[in-house]
Design a protein around this motif. Sequence first.
Motif, PDB file in Angstrom:
ATOM      1  N   SER A  77       0.828  -1.203   0.000  1.00 39.41           N
ATOM      2  CA  SER A  77       0.000   0.000   0.000  1.00 39.41           C
ATOM      3  C   SER A  77       0.865   1.257   0.000  1.00 39.41           C
ATOM      4  O   SER A  77       1.654   1.466   0.925  1.00 39.41           O
ATOM      5  CB  SER A  77      -0.909  -0.002   1.230  1.00 39.41           C
ATOM      6  OG  SER A  77      -1.473   1.268   1.430  1.00 39.41           O
ATOM      7  N   PRO A  78       0.722   2.130  -1.011  1.00 41.06           N
ATOM      8  CA  PRO A  78       1.495   3.375  -1.007  1.00 41.06           C
ATOM      9  C   PRO A  78       1.096   4.298   0.133  1.00 41.06           C
ATOM     10  O   PRO A  78       1.942   5.005   0.691  1.00 41.06           O
ATOM     11  CB  PRO A  78       1.181   3.992  -2.374  1.00 41.06           C
ATOM     12  CG  PRO A  78      -0.119   3.392  -2.787  1.00 41.06           C
ATOM     13  CD  PRO A  78      -0.108   1.994  -2.220  1.00 41.06           C
ATOM     14  N   ALA A  79      -0.188   4.325   0.475  1.00 43.14           N
ATOM     15  CA  ALA A  79      -0.627   5.188   1.570  1.00 43.14           C
ATOM     16  C   ALA A  79      -0.032   4.736   2.894  1.00 43.14           C
ATOM     17  O   ALA A  79       0.390   5.556   3.720  1.00 43.14           O
ATOM     18  CB  ALA A  79      -2.159   5.196   1.655  1.00 43.14           C
ATOM     19  N   LEU A  80       0.016   3.428   3.100  1.00 44.09           N
ATOM     20  CA  LEU A  80       0.576   2.912   4.353  1.00 44.09           C
ATOM     21  C   LEU A  80       2.080   3.148   4.415  1.00 44.09           C
ATOM     22  O   LEU A  80       2.626   3.470   5.475  1.00 44.09           O
ATOM     23  CB  LEU A  80       0.252   1.420   4.483  1.00 44.09           C
ATOM     24  CG  LEU A  80       0.489   0.770   5.846  1.00 44.09           C
ATOM     25  CD1 LEU A  80      -0.190   1.566   6.959  1.00 44.09           C
ATOM     26  CD2 LEU A  80      -0.037  -0.672   5.843  1.00 44.09           C
ATOM     27  N   GLU A 145       4.488   7.016  -7.642  1.00 42.75           N
ATOM     28  CA  GLU A 145       4.846   5.651  -8.015  1.00 42.75           C
ATOM     29  C   GLU A 145       3.613   4.759  -8.113  1.00 42.75           C
ATOM     30  O   GLU A 145       3.508   3.905  -8.994  1.00 42.75           O
ATOM     31  CB  GLU A 145       5.827   5.070  -6.989  1.00 42.75           C
ATOM     32  CG  GLU A 145       6.381   3.713  -7.392  1.00 42.75           C
ATOM     33  CD  GLU A 145       7.409   3.200  -6.399  1.00 42.75           C
ATOM     34  OE1 GLU A 145       7.028   2.987  -5.230  1.00 42.75           O
ATOM     35  OE2 GLU A 145       8.571   3.039  -6.789  1.00 42.75           O
ATOM     36  N   ALA A 146       2.649   4.965  -7.190  1.00 38.60           N
ATOM     37  CA  ALA A 146       1.425   4.159  -7.232  1.00 38.60           C
ATOM     38  C   ALA A 146       0.643   4.415  -8.520  1.00 38.60           C
ATOM     39  O   ALA A 146       0.115   3.476  -9.135  1.00 38.60           O
ATOM     40  CB  ALA A 146       0.554   4.481  -6.023  1.00 38.60           C
ATOM     41  N   LEU A 147       0.576   5.660  -8.948  1.00 36.15           N
ATOM     42  CA  LEU A 147      -0.162   5.970 -10.174  1.00 36.15           C
ATOM     43  C   LEU A 147       0.511   5.373 -11.408  1.00 36.15           C
ATOM     44  O   LEU A 147      -0.161   4.936 -12.345  1.00 36.15           O
ATOM     45  CB  LEU A 147      -0.268   7.494 -10.344  1.00 36.15           C
ATOM     46  CG  LEU A 147      -1.250   8.213  -9.414  1.00 36.15           C
ATOM     47  CD1 LEU A 147      -1.185   9.714  -9.648  1.00 36.15           C
ATOM     48  CD2 LEU A 147      -2.671   7.699  -9.615  1.00 36.15           C
ATOM     49  N   SER A 148       1.841   5.333 -11.399  1.00 35.77           N
ATOM     50  CA  SER A 148       2.552   4.840 -12.582  1.00 35.77           C
ATOM     51  C   SER A 148       2.662   3.325 -12.613  1.00 35.77           C
ATOM     52  O   SER A 148       2.718   2.723 -13.688  1.00 35.77           O
ATOM     53  CB  SER A 148       3.965   5.439 -12.632  1.00 35.77           C
ATOM     54  OG  SER A 148       4.713   5.043 -11.486  1.00 35.77           O
ATOM     55  N   ALA A 149       2.645   2.683 -11.427  1.00 34.85           N
ATOM     56  CA  ALA A 149       2.874   1.237 -11.373  1.00 34.85           C
ATOM     57  C   ALA A 149       1.597   0.418 -11.270  1.00 34.85           C
ATOM     58  O   ALA A 149       1.605  -0.787 -11.495  1.00 34.85           O
ATOM     59  CB  ALA A 149       3.786   0.897 -10.197  1.00 34.85           C
ATOM     60  N   GLY A 150       0.481   1.031 -10.913  1.00 31.77           N
ATOM     61  CA  GLY A 150      -0.746   0.261 -10.738  1.00 31.77           C
ATOM     62  C   GLY A 150      -0.769  -0.427  -9.398  1.00 31.77           C
ATOM     63  O   GLY A 150      -0.042  -0.074  -8.479  1.00 31.77           O
ATOM     64  N   GLU A 239      -5.680   5.598  -3.256  1.00 22.34           N
ATOM     65  CA  GLU A 239      -4.523   5.536  -2.350  1.00 22.34           C
ATOM     66  C   GLU A 239      -3.448   6.527  -2.758  1.00 22.34           C
ATOM     67  O   GLU A 239      -2.781   7.124  -1.915  1.00 22.34           O
ATOM     68  CB  GLU A 239      -3.962   4.118  -2.318  1.00 22.34           C
ATOM     69  CG  GLU A 239      -4.673   3.216  -1.341  1.00 22.34           C
ATOM     70  CD  GLU A 239      -3.798   2.055  -0.939  1.00 22.34           C
ATOM     71  OE1 GLU A 239      -2.938   2.251  -0.047  1.00 22.34           O
ATOM     72  OE2 GLU A 239      -3.977   0.975  -1.495  1.00 22.34           O
ATOM     73  N   ALA A 240      -3.272   6.697  -4.058  1.00 23.87           N
ATOM     74  CA  ALA A 240      -2.294   7.685  -4.518  1.00 23.87           C
ATOM     75  C   ALA A 240      -2.699   9.089  -4.051  1.00 23.87           C
ATOM     76  O   ALA A 240      -1.865   9.875  -3.602  1.00 23.87           O
ATOM     77  CB  ALA A 240      -2.179   7.645  -6.038  1.00 23.87           C
TER      78      ALA A 240
END
Length: 378
Positions: A77-80, A145-150, A239-240
Amino acid sequence: MSRSTAHSPTDRHGTARTPGTQDPPETSRAPDGGHGPDGAGARRGQDSRTAVTVFVALGANLVIALAKAVGGIFSGSPALLSEAAHSIADSLNEVFLLASLKRSRRAPDDQHPFGYGKERYFWSLLAAVGIFVMGGCFSFFQGAEALSAGSSEDHSGYLVGLAVLGVALVAEGSSLVRALVQVRGHAREANRGMATELRRGDDPTLRTVLAEDSTACLGVVFALLGMWLHMVTGQVAYEATASFLIGALLVYVAYRLARESRGRLIGEAIDPVQRREFRRFLESQPEIDTVTTLLTMRLGNDSTLVAARVDLFPGLDSEEVEEVLVRVKTAMAELWPHADQVFLDVTDASAKDRAKARADRRELDETVAAVEREDDGA
């Protein structure tokens, strides 16, 4: 006639030494939230309570940072992970703040004749930089990174992350309550409301802990919402967005803390209410005709430099002038123990000096009136 004298009480942290000190005026408010001969003792007690508050926050953040990091790696999780960086930054900052509490109490020496009170502002500035770099920048990185990596999380990862954030919210909330209780105590001692204390409180260590705990709780809420919406919709953008919000929150808090620390490091005047009290006290002395200049500067939480140019009524010989200056400065140290560096310069005031003194007095009265209106509206 021009004679400059200086008086520095033996206790540079503001303790009045003369027994039977008269009570200060009811309007008197010291920057450290205390006044009278016990001001230094009150400040030491406040420092002890602040140290406990910082230790509580440090312990909570270390445990939470570990839990968030493990949960973030497990769930992806990017948010975590942003919240893990936030907690790590807070932990490092609290180490800085503990250092500031100890180092700012060191006694003056030849290289630092006014003491080390500004150490607090320096370490608070470092804490603000830590929040910006380790918390804010990393959160923005995680969001991008979350937006680009899925996303590749499964439901077990979501559940672990949500459980970790729920525990973190309880722990961060407990630390925040501790800080708020101390702020409320400071507000009672300074005879002002909580909102006013939050805006004008003078302990940068406590203010930094309070800012960290407040943003930590709000950041956890953002992360919880982001993870929950991601779980429900399958869209990683939620999350992003949570990571971006956490980053923006941390950058804003870092900016506010850094601006405050910068102002005090470069030489900030004390509270305008207190400046007016100093001026009125000097003007009320029977030997003083005009206070042409009054300058103040914070040297620390419990140390203030006061420099004034005063014009005395004629007819005093040099010995009487000396006695007047010693008496006035001793009285100021007794009424306001934090005013431990008082310098009075006797000068002959010109008509221009008197006009400027009247203008300064009016401007100060207007500033105090504005502050009081703001406090009443809080």
